[in-house]
Write a protein that holds these residues in place. Structure first.
Motif, short mmCIF file in Angstrom:
data_model
loop_
_atom_site.label_atom_id
_atom_site.label_comp_id
_atom_site.label_asym_id
_atom_site.label_seq_id
_atom_site.Cartn_x
_atom_site.Cartn_y
_atom_site.Cartn_z
N LEU A 402 0.74 -1.09 0.10
CA LEU A 402 0.05 -0.03 -0.12
C LEU A 402 0.87 1.13 0.01
O LEU A 402 0.74 2.10 -0.75
N ASN A 403 1.92 1.31 0.91
CA ASN A 403 2.80 2.50 1.02
C ASN A 403 3.46 2.75 -0.35
O ASN A 403 3.64 3.98 -0.78
N GLU A 404 3.81 1.64 -1.24
CA GLU A 404 4.58 1.88 -2.50
C GLU A 404 3.71 2.40 -3.31
O GLU A 404 3.95 2.98 -4.43
N LEU A 412 -8.56 -0.24 3.37
CA LEU A 412 -9.03 -1.89 3.20
C LEU A 412 -9.66 -2.05 4.58
O LEU A 412 -9.24 -2.82 5.66
N GLN A 413 -10.98 -1.93 4.39
CA GLN A 413 -11.86 -2.07 5.44
C GLN A 413 -11.33 -1.75 6.91
O GLN A 413 -11.78 -2.25 7.90
N GLY A 414 -10.75 -0.55 6.90
CA GLY A 414 -10.51 0.03 8.13
C GLY A 414 -9.15 -0.77 8.58
O GLY A 414 -8.62 -0.31 9.81
N GLY A 446 4.62 1.81 -8.49
CA GLY A 446 3.01 2.15 -8.08
C GLY A 446 2.52 3.36 -8.24
O GLY A 446 1.67 3.75 -7.92
N ALA A 447 3.28 4.37 -9.16
CA ALA A 447 2.84 5.87 -9.34
C ALA A 447 1.83 5.82 -10.48
O ALA A 447 1.50 7.15 -10.82
N ASP A 448 1.57 4.83 -11.02
CA ASP A 448 0.50 4.84 -12.11
C ASP A 448 -1.00 5.37 -11.73
O ASP A 448 -1.57 4.39 -11.21
#
Length: 951
Positions: A402-404, A412-414, A446-448
């Protein structure tokens, strides 16, 4: 024999239609939703659901005792093998083994498991009616199964390395009582195993458990709470440790159950529990055979750990590609893969995709139009809190992924809950969007923003939701379309593919169903066996299409190719017959007949040509005589006069054309005509050239008179026609100075039978020409020359047993050629059913030979009965109602019985329990004769086999 199958819930509804399995034979259900069951309580649920479904009005105990059942546990979430979670691991497609015949492009794990399970259940005592197995393993053995003892529980195990045993359940038994379970341990330490090794054996549990009704009911009782509802109870960690003479868990009733453990002789254990195991187990199976003579295709992969099936592949593989599994997918020229990649379910596309090492892709059809995109890592466990650093997705913590991509756990659902329940997988219709979001999900960049936005905006499903909402109909339809393309490709590249080693009867059904045209006729330059397979496949396809004329033509061509290939093996060895008898001499050849004790049919082409054969048989004389006799003497006229004493027939031959008439079925002189041809009396087999038969006989020095006597009824099952052919050839060999050995006589007999189009194998002639009891074994190849190993005759000649061997002519006849035809068709087509039985028959011959070597009479009788059971399996017409009536009269007095040869009539061979039982059998069958031809015939071993002498 009913099969009870536990599957994921969504896989149950269309299971029978998708897999072509009968609802009467297969019952499917899933574990109750939101309730975690162990394998013990799962067994209880499966049995109770089946009982409710098919016999709700019947008492459970009555239902339980009604038949044998195989219970296959193949449900669960399949977290460690996501690619086949939606279908259940039992439905995992397994690539065709490169060394095996008779496999199918659509084979799955359960279809490969089932043959062994059914054999075990057929062998199990009637008291053991429930067989519990696991759906995520493949267990094989090529050895004969041992007799299964009576007990409440019987468990199979494997001798295993101690380091491997520490990762599984282990059965321990004292060395002085190796068959009796002392205790079961779950994942014992090396220290525990070492402490036991001086006094105990240990076997690794492989999940094959046979249970009596008593054991089943106790297992079910322990699976329930006091209120009758199911609780978690495991067969292996709860029930198992309560078994044995010194159990680890105290349970008064379970502790009293009798338990036997058995090593699965020659057993192989392949686990399909994880993504990596799917590849490593498949690789181990493929590499089980490395002998290049036994590997039928010529394709060499750049890396052995590359597996593709039901797929359209547009990229080349290199040595750097390893641990690759591509199934039900389109991988176009724009793709690039590396290693440790599993790709499943990808629809037809023109994507440009780079798949990094360790990344796997699964595309799952959802509803009528959508697809869910599920990337994951090779080692992902799909277990744990999504916010935990230890919970990996695509090989790294979910939070890192996620961070990337500029996001955090709140999307994600909290950020709470198990990853299996987390909605990670976007669902959409557009192939273009699928490409973009997949690149974003698996890429290192992951910048797309576009890919991220598609992911954020899409409906997303969890792994659990995918199992519930996947469209298996669409998944299987896509797989079938890819398989159709694969058939065309494999057919076109037959020289390097597994095409002609497949079960061609199954291929023919697929071609007919899919509307594929029959394969083109192969060039005469192609491999001879592949040409034969090609013709018979074309025949079967035409037959399924309703074109009987073309089907018959192609079948005749297949048999013709076989005959020609076998005849060519001796055609190049031209013969020069020379008269070696004096003008007044008679050459007299005579032979015993044979009884096949085990291995019959494995000597028959084409099976023996591509697999080799094993046969145990015995040469016997009847009523003190060798019943097959041939007389040859010179005559002044340059012609050949043939007479048959038993048939009352005579024929004079004066031309090559009349000799070539040997293929006329029903002629009393087909055998001697073909024998004369093979001895060089027609140009095709003669080293010298003559204008006519008369000219050749003039050069030979005389004509000849040849007289036959077969003092045995036709259709006897004792190898009469083949041994008579050998006797004719043996007598001509002596008369014409050809100097063939007995082995040479038998080889020429095999060719003679192909010339006559009657088919047949080599065991008859070897059984009669060579004396005594023997094990005959041949290697693969068109030139069949079996090796002969003589066995002791103690069980047949010792006074305690001699009278127990009984031979009774039933008066019922059946022509072997009609039986041969259908079975040989199955051989031509690599029919999985036929080949499985034939391989078992081949193994059974070694079992019989070992028994005769050890002199175990009771076991010998039981193995004769096993021979009979195998004959009935390969040809249901073997045991006719009239034959069964005779057997019913004497069954209780025998250890075993069988009809020698193809069965259906002829002689009945019986092994009485003892001399008194033999007397009872004689009295019964003399009193209740089925017809006016039925009679006992005295039999004894022949100590000399074929003999020839002169006046």
């Amino acid at each position: 024999m009913k099969k009870l199958l536990s599957l994921p819930q969504n896989a149950v509804d269309n299971y029978h239609e998708l897999h072509g399995r009968s609802r009467n034979e297969w019952f499917c259900t899933s574990d109750p939703k939101e309730k975690r069951l162990g394998s013990g309580s799962g067994t209880t649920w499966l049995m109770e659901e089946c009982h409710r479904n098919e016999a709700a009005g019947t008492d459970f105990d009555t239902w339980l005792a009604a038949e044998k059942r195989i219970l296959i546990h193949a449900g669960g979430q399949s977290r460690r093998l996501p690619a086949y979670a939606v279908t259940g691991k039992a439905g995992l497609p397994v690539p065709v083994f490169r060394w095996a015949r008779g496999q199918r492009l659509q084979q799955d794990l359960i279809s490969l498991q089932l043959a062994l399970y059914e054999k075990i259940m057929m062998l199990a005592p009637d008291s053991l009616r429930t067989f519990i197995v696991s759906g995520d393993v493949l267990i094989r053995t090529e050895m004969a199964l041992q007799e299964i003892p009576e007990a409440d529980v019987v468990c199979y195990g494997l001798w295993a390395d101690s380091s491997l045993a520490t990762r599984h359940g282990v059965f321990s038994a004292r060395r002085d009582r190796p068959e009796v379970l002392e205790r079961m341990m779950q994942k014992p330490s090396l220290k525990e195993l070492e402490s036991l090794s001086h006094s105990h054996f240990f076997l690794m549990d492989i999940g094959l458990w046979l249970l009596s009704d008593r054991a089943v009911k106790l297992l079910m009782e322990r699976s329930k709470k006091e209120d009758g509802s199911l609780k978690y109870y495991d067969l292996y960690s709860d029930f198992g440790p309560a078994l044995g003479t010194h159990p680890k868990i105290k349970d008064k009733e379970i502790n009293k159950l009798s338990v036997k453990i058995m090593p699965l002789l020659g057993g192989e254990f392949y686990h399909y529990g994880t993504t990596r195991e799917m590849i490593s187990s498949t690789l181990a199976i493929q590499n089980k055979v490395c002998d290049q003579r036994l590997i039928m295709h010529r394709k060499i992969k750049p890396n052995p750990a590359i597996f593709t099936q039901n797929a359209d592949i547009g990229i080349p593989f290199t040595e750097e590609n390893h641990n690759i599994w591509i199934e039900n997918s389109c991988i176009g020229s724009g793709w690039s893969i590396s290693s440790d990649n599993v790709i499943t379910g990808v629809p037809v596309n023109n994507w440009r995709m780079v798949v990094p090492e360790g990344i796997c892709i699964d595309v799952v059809p959802v509803g009528e139009q959508k697809y869910a995109v599920r990337p994951y890592g090779m080692e992902d466990l799909f277990k744990g809190e999504i916010g935990s650093p230890a919970t990996l997705w695509m090989g790294r913590p979910v939070t890192q992924w996620l961070n990337e991509r500029g996001m955090d756990i709140t999307v994600l659902q909290g950020g709470t809950g198990d990853i299996q329940h987390c909605r990670l997988f976007p669902c959409m219709e557009s192939l273009q969007k699928m490409e973009m979001v997949l690149k974003w999900m698996i890429g290192t960049d992951g910048a797309d923003d576009e890919g991220r936005q598609i992911w954020l905006d899409s409906q997303k499903l969890s792994a659990d939701e995918l199992m519930e909402r996947a469209s298996l109909l669409r998944l299987y339809e896509q797989r079938e379309k890819f398989r159709r393309k694969n058939y065309v490709m494999l057919e076109r590249n037959f020289e390097k593919s597994i095409f002609y080693q497949l079960d061609l009867s199954d291929v023919a059904k697929d071609y007919s169903f899919m509307g594929l045209p029959p394969p083109e006729t192969l060039s005469p330059m192609a491999d001879e066996m592949q040409q034969i397979h090609n013709r018979m496949l074309r025949s079967r396809i035409f037959s399924l299409q309703g074109d009987a004329a073309k089907a018959d033509t192609e079948e005749q061509e297949a048999f013709k190719l076989l005959r020609n290939a076998m005849a060519e093996a001796v055609e190049n060895m031209k013969r020069t017959p020379r008269l070696s008898a004096l003008p007044d001499q008679i050459v007299w050849g005579r032979s015993p007949v044979r009884i096949d004790l085990a291995g019959g049919w494995t000597d028959t082409p084409p099976f023996s040509l591509y697999s080799g054969g094993n046969v145990v048989n015995a040469a016997i004389e009847l009523n003190g005589q060798q019943p097959l006799q041939v007389y040859i003497k010179p005559c002044r006229e340059y012609q050949i006069v043939m007479r048959s004493i038993d048939m009352g027939a005579m024929e004079t031959v004066e031309s090559y054309e009349e000799l070539r008439d040997y293929r006329r079925l029903g002629s009393p002189f087909s055998i001697p005509k073909a024998a004369l041809a093979l001895c060089g009396f027609i140009p095709e087999f003669s080293a010298e050239r003559y204008c006519s038969l008369k000219e050749q006989l003039q050069a030979f020095g005389s004509g000849m008179e040849l007289t036959l006597l077969a003092a045995i009824p036709a259709g006897s099952g004792l190898g009469t026609s083949s041994i008579l052919a050998s006797t004719v050839l043996g007598a001509l060999n002596d008369f014409c100075g050809l100097q063939w050995t007995k082995q040479g006589i038998c080889t020429n007999t095999l060719v003679l039978e192909q010339l006559l189009t009657s088919g047949g194998g080599w065991q008859d002639q070897y059984g009669g020409v060579f004396h005594g009891v023997k094990m005959l074994q041949s290697e693969r190849g068109f030139m069949q020359k079996p090796q002969i190993g003589w066995l002791p005759d103690f069980l047949f000649t010792d006074g305690a047993y001699r009278s127990c061997h009984l031979l009774y002519y039933t008066g019922i006849t059946r022509v072997a050629k009609s039986i041969l035809g259908e079975i040989v068709r199955g051989m031509f087509l690599n029919s999985a059913n036929h080949l499985s039985i034939l391989n078992d028959i081949k193994v059974h011959a070694t079992e019989m030979a070992d028994c005769i070597q050890t002199g175990d009479f009771e076991r010998y009788g039981k193995l004769v009965l096993k021979t009979w059971e195998q004959k009935k399996m390969i040809d249901s017409g073997t045991n006719t109602p009239d034959v069964e009536k005779i057997i019913a009269l004497i069954r209780d007095y025998t250890l075993g019985y069988q009809l020698p040869g193809a069965g259906g009539g002829g002689y009945l061979y019986m092994v009485a329990k003892d001399p008194d039982a033999a007397g009872h059998i004689r009295r019964i069958l003399n009193e209740y004769r089925p017809n006016d031809k039925a009679r006992f015939v005295d039999m004894e071993l022949s100590g000399k086999g074929f003999r020839v002498s002169r006046s």
